[in-house]
Design an enzyme around this catalytic site. Structure first.
Site, PDB file in Angstrom:
ATOM      1  N   CYS A  25       1.001   4.361   4.608  1.00  0.00           N
ATOM      2  CA  CYS A  25       1.838   4.533   5.936  1.00  0.00           C
ATOM      3  C   CYS A  25       1.453   6.064   6.534  1.00  0.00           C
ATOM      4  CB  CYS A  25       3.335   4.503   6.042  1.00  0.00           C
ATOM      5  SG  CYS A  25       3.949   5.464   4.792  1.00  0.00           S
ATOM      6  N   LYS A  80      14.501  -6.719  -1.815  1.00  0.00           N
ATOM      7  CA  LYS A  80      13.684  -7.657  -1.844  1.00  0.00           C
ATOM      8  C   LYS A  80      12.369  -6.958  -1.613  1.00  0.00           C
ATOM      9  CE  LYS A  80      11.855  -9.878   2.051  1.00  0.00           C
ATOM     10  NZ  LYS A  80      10.391  -9.785   1.810  1.00  0.00           N
ATOM     11  N   GLY A 110       8.280  -0.854   6.315  1.00  0.00           N
ATOM     12  CA  GLY A 110       7.237  -1.893   6.817  1.00  0.00           C
ATOM     13  C   GLY A 110       6.915  -1.684   8.117  1.00  0.00           C
ATOM     14  N   SER A 111       6.451  -2.585   8.783  1.00  0.00           N
ATOM     15  CA  SER A 111       5.705  -2.349  10.353  1.00  0.00           C
ATOM     16  C   SER A 111       6.782  -2.273  11.303  1.00  0.00           C
ATOM     17  CB  SER A 111       5.025  -3.464  10.421  1.00  0.00           C
ATOM     18  OG  SER A 111       5.768  -4.721  10.667  1.00  0.00           O
ATOM     19  N   GLU A 116      11.501   3.226   7.772  1.00  0.00           N
ATOM     20  CA  GLU A 116      10.479   3.810   7.294  1.00  0.00           C
ATOM     21  C   GLU A 116       9.048   3.008   7.799  1.00  0.00           C
ATOM     22  OE1 GLU A 116      10.231   6.927   6.177  1.00  0.00           O
ATOM     23  OE2 GLU A 116      12.408   6.949   5.633  1.00  0.00           O
ATOM     24  N   GLU A 170      -2.272   1.360  14.435  1.00  0.00           N
ATOM     25  CA  GLU A 170      -2.371   1.411  12.905  1.00  0.00           C
ATOM     26  C   GLU A 170      -3.358   0.337  12.315  1.00  0.00           C
ATOM     27  OE1 GLU A 170       0.981   0.474  10.462  1.00  0.00           O
ATOM     28  OE2 GLU A 170       0.852   2.162   9.439  1.00  0.00           O
ATOM     29  N   GLY A 204      10.586  -3.509  11.809  1.00  0.00           N
ATOM     30  CA  GLY A 204      11.473  -2.841  11.857  1.00  0.00           C
ATOM     31  C   GLY A 204      12.395  -3.003  13.085  1.00  0.00           C
TER      32      GLY A 204
HETATM   33  P1  NAD Z   1       5.750  -6.082   7.258  1.00  0.00           P
HETATM   34  O1  NAD Z   1       6.610  -5.320   8.306  1.00  0.00           O
HETATM   35  O2  NAD Z   1       4.931  -7.053   7.684  1.00  0.00           O
HETATM   36  O3  NAD Z   1       6.668  -6.464   6.209  1.00  0.00           O
HETATM   37  C1  NAD Z   1       7.586  -5.601   5.415  1.00  0.00           C
HETATM   38  C2  NAD Z   1       8.708  -6.229   4.687  1.00  0.00           C
HETATM   39  O4  NAD Z   1       9.655  -6.898   5.837  1.00  0.00           O
HETATM   40  C3  NAD Z   1       8.483  -7.586   3.668  1.00  0.00           C
HETATM   41  O5  NAD Z   1       9.061  -7.468   2.722  1.00  0.00           O
HETATM   42  C4  NAD Z   1       8.742  -8.715   4.535  1.00  0.00           C
HETATM   43  O6  NAD Z   1       8.961  -9.919   4.020  1.00  0.00           O
HETATM   44  C5  NAD Z   1       9.775  -8.322   5.367  1.00  0.00           C
HETATM   45  N1  NAD Z   1      10.036  -8.873   6.614  1.00  0.00           N
HETATM   46  C6  NAD Z   1       9.342  -9.632   7.682  1.00  0.00           C
HETATM   47  N2  NAD Z   1       9.794 -10.118   8.510  1.00  0.00           N
HETATM   48  C7  NAD Z   1      11.112  -9.727   8.690  1.00  0.00           C
HETATM   49  C8  NAD Z   1      12.121  -9.976   9.208  1.00  0.00           C
HETATM   50  N3  NAD Z   1      12.304 -10.545  10.273  1.00  0.00           N
HETATM   51  N4  NAD Z   1      13.534  -9.424   8.944  1.00  0.00           N
HETATM   52  C9  NAD Z   1      13.510  -8.791   7.740  1.00  0.00           C
HETATM   53  N5  NAD Z   1      12.731  -8.719   6.711  1.00  0.00           N
HETATM   54  C10 NAD Z   1      11.285  -8.913   7.451  1.00  0.00           C
HETATM   55  O7  NAD Z   1       5.018  -4.815   6.657  1.00  0.00           O
HETATM   56  P2  NAD Z   1       3.799  -4.923   5.615  1.00  0.00           P
HETATM   57  O8  NAD Z   1       2.784  -5.460   6.140  1.00  0.00           O
HETATM   58  O9  NAD Z   1       4.545  -5.563   4.429  1.00  0.00           O
HETATM   59  O10 NAD Z   1       3.711  -3.389   5.327  1.00  0.00           O
HETATM   60  C11 NAD Z   1       2.730  -2.669   6.181  1.00  0.00           C
HETATM   61  C12 NAD Z   1       3.349  -1.732   7.101  1.00  0.00           C
HETATM   62  O11 NAD Z   1       4.566  -0.841   6.552  1.00  0.00           O
HETATM   63  C13 NAD Z   1       2.619  -0.680   7.997  1.00  0.00           C
HETATM   64  O12 NAD Z   1       2.859  -0.667   9.320  1.00  0.00           O
HETATM   65  C14 NAD Z   1       2.764   0.519   7.026  1.00  0.00           C
HETATM   66  O13 NAD Z   1       2.653   1.530   7.896  1.00  0.00           O
HETATM   67  C15 NAD Z   1       4.349   0.231   6.654  1.00  0.00           C
HETATM   68  N6  NAD Z   1       4.650   1.174   5.854  1.00  0.00           N
HETATM   69  C16 NAD Z   1       5.687   2.233   6.051  1.00  0.00           C
HETATM   70  C17 NAD Z   1       5.969   3.118   4.888  1.00  0.00           C
HETATM   71  C18 NAD Z   1       6.988   4.456   5.347  1.00  0.00           C
HETATM   72  O14 NAD Z   1       7.575   5.134   4.428  1.00  0.00           O
HETATM   73  N7  NAD Z   1       6.889   4.840   6.507  1.00  0.00           N
HETATM   74  C19 NAD Z   1       5.560   2.828   3.744  1.00  0.00           C
HETATM   75  C20 NAD Z   1       4.674   1.894   3.656  1.00  0.00           C
HETATM   76  C21 NAD Z   1       4.122   1.019   4.468  1.00  0.00           C
END
Ligand code: NAD
Length: 484
Positions: free
Chosen positions: A288, A179, A231-232, A254, A386, A236
């Protein structure tokens, strides 16, 4: 803006595009001008997620599971080649949905293919161990796949996340459900037909769309054995919780970062300036690993800070319409992200000295001037949290010990950069920095060959390299009594 009908917006299950049973859709907006790209992206509800997982399960028990490692590798290699051929068509879809400049998107596409090629090579090289037999038993330790694995991506590099998660999972023999983020689902749907063309049996890779609700269905699904998330930190945590409360599936995370750059008096200043500036503003700070905390030693501080200010002001000229080939820095990915970053910048103005930037760029779209804050307080929001925008906070230090202490004073631990001409200092400091990747005399650059992942709350598990494929395997020990 191209017409909405040009975009694929359905779900890809069992090697076919299908309409979502949920009947629900969401919209994608172009962050360059907030115009509607499409309001037709179909959302996977519970029945759709079940259909994708069931398809993946059937493929695992059926055609994909029966293939040799070499045959799996051939599919991965073919897919990599097809993505390469379609790169010029696919990359602009990231531009209209999350604003990555076409020039940068064009550089990311070869990495996507390269990751699939790299893991194609792993598919027939996963062997186990045979411990000593001197106790009268013959022992085999085998690496085995989990079955159905899932991946959820952030919006800043969707295709890289597909590659970094699906490729090692498939090389290891699993099947996959991916997804993308609801902000950037179009490019991954555009490569979906190549899955069938590459020869993957139906159900091997399934692509579904949706927001956090769809993601949560994956995280709590009873038939998914492993989930990999980018993601965030707050999301996570939710995924880890959902996994614990359902079938205790394996989770790799991640997550975010607040990565330090530490610049010593003996550094090559020109290089440190160029690398630090690039690291802060690459992808408009939506990386990130962005170096969002800059520490500079007192001996060069005045010179370095003045020059960094000039660089940031200069980079402002390279911000523009991401669809233009000369643009290097685009808008933030969405109105929501823009509002969040601007709110943090406003709070920063009360917490630190604004050196440059600090405003919106222009009056349309989600553009932000590259921003530097000086000497934030230890507990300032812009220093601790962040931002995920083109912003860094600069502090000075006297000694190596002080620099290490400041760099490590964070909940995060994704990446860190050290700038010095002393090899022994580079080795000493890199060993003390609490981060999953430390680069010396260069900004963070992803590498296929080295494990990538977080210390502390930047996550758990690793992607890329051999460690990346091990995450998708579980160990089985077989013990055979040789006396019978
Ligand atoms: P986010 O956590 O808002 O969303 C990421 C994904 O999670 C999306 O696909 C979203 O639909 C999904 N999601 C949201 N709520 C969920 C839930 N309850 N259960 C399962 N999935 C859910 O993050 P974002 O705003 O898309 O991205 C930014 C964040 O990602 C920043 O914190 C950034 O540092 C991090 N990031 C980390 C890496 C890494 O490799 N470490 C790389 C890129 C981004």
């Amino acid at each position: 803006m191209a017409a909405a009908k040009n975009y694929e917006t359905r779900l890809f299950i069992n090697n076919e595009f299908v309409d979502a049973k949920s009947g629900q859709t969401f919209s994608v907006y172009d962050p360059a001008d907030d115009s509607l790209v499409t309001d037709k992206v179909q959302i996977a509800g519970e029945a759709d997620v079940d259909a994708a997982v069931d398809a993946a399960h059937a493929a695992y028990k059926g055609a994909w599971g029966a293939m040799t490692g070499a045959a799996r590798g051939a599919c991965l290699m073919k897919f990599a080649e097809l993505v390469e051929q379609k790169a010029a068509e696919v990359a602009p879809l990231e531009t209209v949905s999350m604003g990555v400049p076409v020039a940068i998107g064009g550089m990311l596409m070869p990495m996507v293919s390269a990751i699939f090629k790299y893991y194609a090579g792993w598919a027939d090289k996963i062997s186990g161990e045979a411990p000593p037999t001197d106790d009268g038993t013959y022992k085999i330790m085998r690496y085995e796949p989990f079955g159905v694995c899932a991946g959820i991506g952030a919006w800043n590099a969707t295709l890289l996340y597909l590659a970094a998660k699906a490729a090692p999972a498939l090389a290891a023999g699993n099947t996959f459900v991916f997804k993308a983020s609801e902000l950037a689902p179009l490019a991954v749907l555009a490569v979906a037909p190549l899955i069938k063309e590459a020869g993957f049996p139906p159900g091997t890779i399934n692509i579904i769309n949706g927001d956090g609700k769809t993601g949560a269905l994956l995280a709590s699904h009873m038939k998914i054995g492993m989930i990999s998330f980018t993601g965030s930190v707050p999301t996570g945590r939710k995924i880890q919780d959902a996994a614990n409360k359902s079938n205790m599936k394996k989770v790799t995370l991640e997550l975010g970062g607040k990565s330090p750059s530490v610049i010593f008096d003996d550094a090559d200043i020109e290089n440190a300036l160029a690398q630090t500036a690039q690291s802060v503003i690459m992808l408009t700070g939506q990386a990130c690993t962005a170096a969002s905390r800059t520490y500079v030693q007192e001996g060069i501080a005045d010179k370095f800070i003045a020059a960094l200010k000039d660089r940031f002001a200069g980079m402002s000229a390279a911000i523009g319409d991401p669809k233009q080939p000369t643009t290097m820095f685009g808008p933030l990915a969405s109105k929501g992200q823009f509002n969040r970053v601007m709110a943090m910048i406003e709070s920063g103005k009360k917490e630190a000295t604004l050196l440059t930037g600090g405003t919106r760029k222009g009056d349309t779209g989600n553009y932000v001037e590259p921003t530097i804050f000086l000497n934030p307080a230890k507990d300032a929001q812009i220093y601790k949290e962040e931002i995920f925008g083109p912003v860094t906070a600069v502090k000075t230090f006297k000694t190596e010990e002080e620099a290490i202490e400041m760099a490590n004073d964070t909940q995060y631990g994704l990446a860190a950069c050290v700038y010095t001409s002393s090899v022994s200092r580079a080795l000493r400091v890199s060993s003390k920095l609490e981060a999953g990747t430390v680069t010396v005399n260069q900004a963070f650059m992803p590498s296929i060959y080295t494990a990538f992942g977080g210390y502390k709350q930047s996550g758990s598990g690793r992607e890329m390299g051999g460690h990346g494929v091990l995450e998708y395997l579980q160990m089985k020990s077989v013990i055979i009594n040789m006396a019978v």
